[in-house]
Structure formats: structure tokens, C-alpha cells
Design a protein around this motif. Structure first.
Motif, PDB file in Angstrom:
ATOM      1  N   LEU A 150      -6.404   6.291   9.561  1.00 21.56           N
ATOM      2  CA  LEU A 150      -6.980   5.250  10.417  1.00 21.56           C
ATOM      3  C   LEU A 150      -7.494   5.854  11.723  1.00 21.56           C
ATOM      4  N   ARG A 151      -6.733   6.792  12.297  1.00 19.16           N
ATOM      5  CA  ARG A 151      -7.195   7.464  13.519  1.00 19.16           C
ATOM      6  C   ARG A 151      -8.534   8.164  13.265  1.00 19.16           C
ATOM      7  N   GLU A 152      -8.604   8.872  12.148  1.00 19.92           N
ATOM      8  CA  GLU A 152      -9.827   9.597  11.835  1.00 19.92           C
ATOM      9  C   GLU A 152     -11.000   8.649  11.624  1.00 19.92           C
ATOM     10  N   ARG A 153     -10.735   7.552  10.915  1.00 15.90           N
ATOM     11  CA  ARG A 153     -11.795   6.577  10.644  1.00 15.90           C
ATOM     12  C   ARG A 153     -12.260   5.901  11.931  1.00 15.90           C
ATOM     13  N   LEU A 154     -11.342   5.617  12.855  1.00 14.27           N
ATOM     14  CA  LEU A 154     -11.679   4.933  14.099  1.00 14.27           C
ATOM     15  C   LEU A 154     -12.142   5.896  15.194  1.00 14.27           C
ATOM     16  N   GLY A 155     -11.890   7.183  14.998  1.00 14.29           N
ATOM     17  CA  GLY A 155     -12.258   8.161  16.008  1.00 14.29           C
ATOM     18  C   GLY A 155     -11.337   8.156  17.219  1.00 14.29           C
ATOM     19  N   PRO A 191       0.810  -1.218   0.000  1.00 14.50           N
ATOM     20  CA  PRO A 191       0.000   0.000   0.000  1.00 14.50           C
ATOM     21  C   PRO A 191       0.845   1.270   0.000  1.00 14.50           C
ATOM     22  N   GLN A 192       1.951   1.261   0.763  1.00 15.50           N
ATOM     23  CA  GLN A 192       2.837   2.427   0.840  1.00 15.50           C
ATOM     24  C   GLN A 192       4.034   2.199  -0.087  1.00 15.50           C
ATOM     25  N   PRO A 247      -0.190   2.171  -8.676  1.00 10.61           N
ATOM     26  CA  PRO A 247       0.438   3.172  -7.812  1.00 10.61           C
ATOM     27  C   PRO A 247       0.157   2.866  -6.347  1.00 10.61           C
ATOM     28  N   PRO A 248       0.841   3.536  -5.416  1.00  5.90           N
ATOM     29  CA  PRO A 248       0.559   3.313  -3.996  1.00  5.90           C
ATOM     30  C   PRO A 248      -0.896   3.653  -3.673  1.00  5.90           C
ATOM     31  N   TYR A 249      -1.442   2.932  -2.711  1.00  4.22           N
ATOM     32  CA  TYR A 249      -2.846   3.160  -2.345  1.00  4.22           C
ATOM     33  C   TYR A 249      -2.990   3.282  -0.834  1.00  4.22           C
ATOM     34  N   HIS A 250      -2.004   3.917  -0.221  1.00  3.76           N
ATOM     35  CA  HIS A 250      -1.946   4.082   1.231  1.00  3.76           C
ATOM     36  C   HIS A 250      -3.086   4.920   1.804  1.00  3.76           C
ATOM     37  N   ASP A 251      -3.717   5.742   0.941  1.00  2.00           N
ATOM     38  CA  ASP A 251      -4.808   6.604   1.398  1.00  2.00           C
ATOM     39  C   ASP A 251      -6.123   6.294   0.695  1.00  2.00           C
ATOM     40  N   CYS A 304       3.264   6.188   5.285  1.00  3.04           N
ATOM     41  CA  CYS A 304       2.892   5.491   6.525  1.00  3.04           C
ATOM     42  C   CYS A 304       2.204   6.440   7.489  1.00  3.04           C
ATOM     43  N   GLN A 305       2.737   7.651   7.607  1.00  7.46           N
ATOM     44  CA  GLN A 305       2.135   8.630   8.507  1.00  7.46           C
ATOM     45  C   GLN A 305       0.714   8.972   8.072  1.00  7.46           C
ATOM     46  N   LYS A 306       0.497   9.096   6.769  1.00 12.18           N
ATOM     47  CA  LYS A 306      -0.843   9.422   6.292  1.00 12.18           C
ATOM     48  C   LYS A 306      -1.803   8.275   6.545  1.00 12.18           C
ATOM     49  N   THR A 307      -1.352   7.045   6.320  1.00 14.02           N
ATOM     50  CA  THR A 307      -2.196   5.881   6.610  1.00 14.02           C
ATOM     51  C   THR A 307      -2.619   5.878   8.075  1.00 14.02           C
TER      52      THR A 307
END
Length: 352
Positions: A246-251, A156-157, A187-191, A239-242
Motif C-alpha cells: 500500500l505504501r508503494e502504491r500510494l507513494g 485477505p490475510q 488462498p490468501p490474497y493479501h498481495d 499484514c506487513q506485506k499488505t
């Protein structure tokens, strides 16, 4: 007949002079490529695999004159036996292969079934190091009449030591071909929302099976040397963006979901914070319950099953921690194949 209509038919063949086998054409190939795996846990198999991996200039950027005496004088004489024992702890004995090979095959087989509406698309899989090789499976796709091939590095990254070296090997193959297929690379799909949703869902589903709640969840990514990042590799940023998505998606906040990097090798500084040091520090600070996800890995392998679920669990408990859980990769689960399918369908647009 339109191109799309042509793709719904079996591969066509060119009529050639007597004595020449027919040449198939008119199909599209999809090649899933993961890092690699030894053929066995014995010393010879491990040495062969490690030699191919550790002589890749994308993986080890140290000058050859400095690296090869260490590699051939020490590492390849010591490391194969040690890593063979590690692989033996996770080996799929039913198939006599590593889990990475089992999962990658299953992903390809499931993807082939899911793309049944795109008749004329052939799905195959390969390993960058070890078997089946990229050249072998590119040959197989060409033999089936694939004039266009989508290469999917299962990372992904993006990193030069992973994604780029897969592409390098494919391009190296093309250099030797008189009749080259047209080529696309994923292409990468980290986001990618499909990827973020699938990983977040897998974390939620796994935690729901526990009879305890982790105080901290780590997202552990494979590391790269700091010098690679300094030269312009985007991996750290991906990696930082992933992790942020994830934090945003999980709250969750940064105290609940932390990012770390694992699997460092050699004396050089790698991306930090290190997973093993973080696990130990958390336990010593009084944290009793943690879980670790590895979203940079599409499939569970030595680095997740032995290093995280085994070694890091021991480090945590030895330092005073009590509850440790490894959150499995997406592997060949339905959500995991959903991600691969979504990426493939997007990248095939214009071809099918």
C-alpha cells in the motif's frame, strides 16, 4: 456435450426409484464466508454468538480445563450485555441485523449478477459463527445441484483463527456427507494487485472528501496473540506485506503510513504496535490529524465502526488530537466486489 457447455444449462436431475426426490447435479457453487454476527443485540443472542466464537479451539488455544472456568464463570455472564450495547450503536435497524450481515449478503448478490456469463454458477454466503451457518448454506448449494464448491473465506490475510477455522467447518460438514461435492478453498490474497489497488483507491477517495489532510494514516489490522505467530502463523507477515504494498502504491513512506494491530483480548501479549496505544501516543506527541484504514476487514463491523471510528477517535481527541477519520472498508462498493470477482474468476479456472 462438453463440460463447459453442460454448465450453461439448468441443473440436471438423476432419475431415482419412486418415493425418492430427484437429485440435482451439474452446477458449481461459490460460498462467501465471513466471521459472524449475533442475531440480535439482546443478552441471549449475544451469549449464544460469543459462546460459539470463544469455544473455537482455533480462536482460543488455551487448554479447555484452564479456559472454560473463565469463559463460563465470568466472560459469558458479563460480556454479552456489554457487547450487546456496543452492537446496538452500529445495528442496521432497517433490516434488524449487523452491518456485516448486510454487506456480506450484498456482496453475494452482486457477485451472482456479475457471474451471469458463467451460467450454472450459484453464489451463496454464510457466517462462521452465527447465521446463516456454513452447514445450512452448503446444504442449499448441494440441493441446487452443486457438485463442485469454491469456499471463499473473506480474509485477505491468512490466520489460523480466521481462514483456517472457516475451512475446518467446511471439512467438518463434508465428514458427514455420503455424497461429497468436490471442494476448493480460496488462498490468501493479501498481495493481490486487484486488492491492493482497491484498498489504495479507497484511501485516496476518502481522503479527497476531507477538508483537511492527515499527518499520519494508520493501517489497523485485527491482532492475534504473539504466541500464535511464534508457532508459525503467517498472519503478521501477510499484514506487513499488505502495508508495504500500500505504501508503494500510494507513494508514501513509513512515517506517513504506519501499521498497527487492534482488538486484543485477555492478558497475553498480542501483535504490536497496538492501535489504541499508537493513536494515543501520536496525539500526545503533537500529531493533530490522523486517518485510520482497516484493510484486513472486507466489511465494516463492530471492530471498525465501534472500536476504530468510535473508541479510538475518542482516545485520540482525549489525548490532544483534533481531526480523526475512519476510512471505510471496501464493503459492497463496486471496487470491493471487483476484488471478490477477480479472485473468484481466477480460482474457478478449470471448472468453468
Amino acid at each position: 456435450m462438453t463440460r463447459a457447455m453442460d454448465m450453461t444449462a439448468p441443473a440436471k436431475t438423476h432419475a431415482l426409484p419412486a418415493g425418492h426426490p430427484p437429485v440435482a447435479f451439474g452446477r458449481i457453487g461459490v460460498l462467501l464466508v465471513n466471521l459472524g454476527t449475533p442475531d440480535g443485540t439482546d443478552k441471549k443472542s449475544m451469549r449464544r454468538y460469543l459462546e460459539e466464537f470463544l469455544t473455537d479451539r482455533r480462536v482460543i488455544e488455551v487448554p479447555r480445563w484452564k479456559w472454560y472456568p473463565v469463559l463460563y464463570g465470568i466472560i459469558l455472564n458479563v460480556r454479552p450485555a456489554r457487547k450487546g450495547k456496543d452492537y446496538d450503536t452500529i445495528w442496521n435497524r432497517e433490516r434488524n441485523e449487523s452491518p456485516l450481515r448486510t454487506f456480506t449478503r450484498s456482496q453475494a448478490e452482486q457477485l451472482q449478477g456479475r457471474l451471469a456469463d458463467l451460467a450454472g454458477v450459484e453464489v451463496d454466503w454464510a457466517m462462521r459463527y452465527g447465521n446463516p451457518s456454513i452447514a445450512e448454506r452448503m446444504d442449499a448449494l448441494k440441493a441446487k445441484g452443486c457438485e463442485r464448491i469454491l469456499v471463499y473465506p473473506l480474509y485477505p490475510q491468512y490466520a489460523a483463527a480466521t481462514t483456517a477455522t472457516v475451512n475446518d467447518k467446511v471439512f467438518e460438514y463434508l465428514l458427514k456427507q455420503r455424497w461429497q461435492p468436490a471442494l476448493r478453498t480460496v488462498p490468501p490474497y493479501h498481495d493481490d494487485p486487484a486488492y491492493i489497488d482497491a484498498v489504495a483507491g479507497s484511501i485516496e477517495s476518502h481522503l479527497a472528501t476531507l477538508d483537511w489532510e492527515p499527518e499520519v494514516v494508520l493501517t489497523s489490522f485485527h491482532g492475534i496473540p504473539q504466541s500464535y505467530f511464534a508457532k508459525g502463523d503467517p498472519y503478521y507477515c501477510h499484514c506487513q506485506k499488505t502495508a508495504r504494498l500500500l505504501r508503494e502504491r500510494l507513494g508514501w513512506d513509513k512515517d506517513k503510513l504506519k501499521i498497527t494491530f487492534q482488538s486484543r483480548f485477555g492478558p497475553e501479549e498480542w501483535l504490536q504496535p497496538y492501535t489504541d496505544k499508537t493513536v494515543e501516543a501520536l496525539a500526545r506527541s503533537g500529531v493533530k490529524r490522523i486517518a485510520v484504514a482497516t484493510p484486513g476487514f472486507v466489511s465494516d463491523c463492530l471492530e471498525t465502526l465501534e472500536e476504530i471510528a468510535g473508541e479510538n477517535a475518542e482516545i485520540f481527541r482525549h489525548a490532544g488530537g483534533e481531526k480523526f477519520s475512519h476510512i471505510p472498508c471496501l464493503n459492497d462498493s463496486a471496487p470491493g466486489v471487483d476484488v471478490i470477482e477477480a479472485v473468484v474468476r481466477r480460482e474457478l479456472k478449470g471448472w468453468v
